[in-house]
Motif scaffolding. Structure first.
Motif, mmCIF file in Angstrom:
data_model
loop_
_atom_site.group_PDB
_atom_site.id
_atom_site.type_symbol
_atom_site.label_atom_id
_atom_site.label_comp_id
_atom_site.label_asym_id
_atom_site.label_seq_id
_atom_site.Cartn_x
_atom_site.Cartn_y
_atom_site.Cartn_z
ATOM 1 N N SER A 193 26.005 47.713 52.954
ATOM 2 C CA SER A 193 26.879 47.282 51.861
ATOM 3 C C SER A 193 27.622 48.442 51.220
ATOM 4 N N TYR B 219 29.042 38.359 52.105
ATOM 5 C CA TYR B 219 28.699 39.741 51.736
ATOM 6 C C TYR B 219 27.209 40.019 51.889
ATOM 7 N N LEU C 35 31.431 48.833 51.821
ATOM 8 C CA LEU C 35 32.409 47.847 51.372
ATOM 9 C C LEU C 35 33.363 48.350 50.297
ATOM 10 N N TYR D 22 39.236 37.131 48.204
ATOM 11 C CA TYR D 22 37.819 36.782 48.100
ATOM 12 C C TYR D 22 37.073 37.315 49.317
ATOM 13 N N LEU D 23 35.917 37.896 49.062
ATOM 14 C CA LEU D 23 35.027 38.308 50.133
ATOM 15 C C LEU D 23 33.847 37.343 50.168
ATOM 16 N N ARG E 127 28.800 36.078 46.333
ATOM 17 C CA ARG E 127 27.514 36.415 46.930
ATOM 18 C C ARG E 127 26.692 35.174 47.282
ATOM 19 N N ILE F 9 39.559 42.211 43.855
ATOM 20 C CA ILE F 9 38.798 41.488 44.867
ATOM 21 C C ILE F 9 37.600 40.807 44.222
ATOM 22 N N ARG F 10 37.423 39.541 44.568
ATOM 23 C CA ARG F 10 36.305 38.754 44.061
ATOM 24 C C ARG F 10 35.267 38.665 45.157
ATOM 25 N N VAL F 11 34.079 39.209 44.913
ATOM 26 C CA VAL F 11 32.999 39.150 45.885
ATOM 27 C C VAL F 11 32.109 37.964 45.549
#
Length: 434
Positions: free
Chosen positions: A59, A53, A62, A49-50, A77, A73-75
């Protein structure tokens, strides 16, 4: 030093990367740490997980930076850290993950650890790896990094978490059971399981106790208590829950509290006292003559140790109650239909009254802890008609079996170790409230 490899969820805190020319070096350090951690073990399919962000101005870097990791990968926000971490917790609970690696900066680490304290429990094992941090963020004359949050930071994090949780929809409607035996000069009730925000099936939804051995954190339980109080007419600061030890210690409010106690007694107005129960009995005691109240948490061990009688004795000795004036209400708890003990323990209940034990030919007979409590209270001087339990049939029952009624109550016997908790609560009204 990165710990020995085991399956972990990985949280990469991009909020720790400064938006400056130094960012590129930080990203490279960040990527290096992650690559070192994962190595060649791509088959482990760990969630990544990011967070943070939205704080990044560059950006575009990334995707290129993280695509080489070959991980899904789960971003997240979310602008609020609490929202992002709560989303992560929900997903990890659904995956049955408890090991979490957080990659962040040294100064952000102490902030994230405060969120961890509020939104997670010791069931979850956290590891932190720190990366480079922009030195311009520190006083040039003082390069040491903080190791503790100041009071303002703690307040900010706590308020953010609280505000976020208050916005979550409740699951079901809050329903409270009450006894017509309790005089009108008192407010009281027994909570049921619906109306809160706890989402794990065995804790859903109005879980009112946070344990280091379960998955529901402090902040969620505090919010559940706030919602119950909002409906019933009390504030969280008025609320006092027994510190259970399955023994017979009683705290007399106004005196120094024991380290743990399964009973509370008081004569203070508008102080809410409460006892938990999830098969164990929450018992409410009220004396309308002396205006004294008590609560007790009574499992089978506490029953044998005499917690119910000890609570009444404290009302008598400290506040002048007379036993013939005390009303006792036994709340939702496991019935003799569902609760068994080994034969040695059963002998102790049999010695209280033979009907407390129902032999079924197995090594563990059925036990009636409610009947044992009634017998012990009557022996201690309470009038039979002043005890409300499942033997009373002329008024609505509040002593329902928690194990049988899965739609209404939590139950350790039924649900296992990650069980939720309901409570019995009681307070003395001000005269104008009666």
């Amino acid at each position: 030093m990165i710990s020995e490899r085991m399956a972990k969820a990985v949280v990469v805190d991009l909020g720790s990367v400064p938006c400056s020319e130094y960012s590129k070096a930080c990203f490279e350090a960040l990527t290096g740490k992650i690559s070192m951690y994962f190595g060649q073990a791509d088959e482990m399919h760990e969630p990544v997980y990011l967070i943070g962000y939205l704080q990044q101005s560059s950006s575009a870097v990334l995707p290129e930076t993280f695509v080489s990791l070959r991980k899904q990968i789960r971003v997240l926000r979310d602008s609020a850290v609490s929202a992002a971490l709560y989303t992560i917790k929900r997903e990890l609970d659904s995956l049955d993950f408890t090991n979490i690696l957080v990659i962040t900066s040294p100064s952000r680490m102490i902030i994230l650890q405060k969120y961890q304290e509020l939104l997670f429990t010791p069931v979850y094992l956290f590891e932190y790896i720190t990366v480079l941090e922009d030195p311009s963020t520190f006083d040039s004359a003082r390069r040491s990094r903080p190791t503790n949050l100041n009071s303002r930071d703690i307040t900010d994090v706590t308020e953010e978490v609280s505000t976020f949780l208050r916005q979550l929809p409740g699951i079901g409607e809050i329903t409270v059971l009450d006894s017509s035996l309790v005089p009108d000069c008192f407010s009281h009730g027994f909570s049921t399981r619906m109306g809160g925000i706890s989402y794990i099936s065995t804790l859903s939804s109005l879980n009112l106790f946070s344990s280091s051995k379960r998955r529901d954190p402090k902040a969620v339980v505090i919010e559940n208590i706030r919602r119950l109080g909002l409906q019933m007419g009390f504030q969280p600061h008025q609320f006092h829950l027994v510190k259970t030890n399955h023994a017979s210690d009683v705290w007399v409010m106004g005196e120094e509290a024991p380290e743990s106690y399964d009973g509370i007694v008081t004569d203070q107005v508008n102080v809410v006292i409460a006892a938990p129960g999830a098969d164990c009995m929450p018992i409410l005691f009220s004396d309308p003559v002396a205006k004294v109240i008590g609560v007790a948490h009574a499992g089978w061990k506490g029953t044998l140790m005499g917690i119910a009688k000890a609570t009444v004795n404290a009302m008598v000795s400290r506040f002048g109650s007379k036993t013939e004036n005390v009303v006792a209400v036994i709340g939702p708890s496991v019935g003799s239909c569902c609760f068994k003990l080994d034969k040695e323990s059963a002998k102790q209940f049999h010695s209280i009254h033979p009907d407390c034990v129902r032999i079924d030919g197995t090594s563990k007979p059925f036990i009636n802890i409610r009947l044992a409590t009634r017998v012990l209270l009557e022996q201690g001087g309470l009038l039979s008609e002043h005890i409300h339990d499942d033997t009373v049939t002329d008024i609505p029952s509040v002593t329902l079996c928690t194990s049988c009624h899965s739609d209404m109550f939590f139950s350790h016997v039924r649900d296992g170790n990650n069980f939720g908790t309901q409570i019995g609560f009681l307070w003395i009204k001000e005269r104008g409230e009666i």
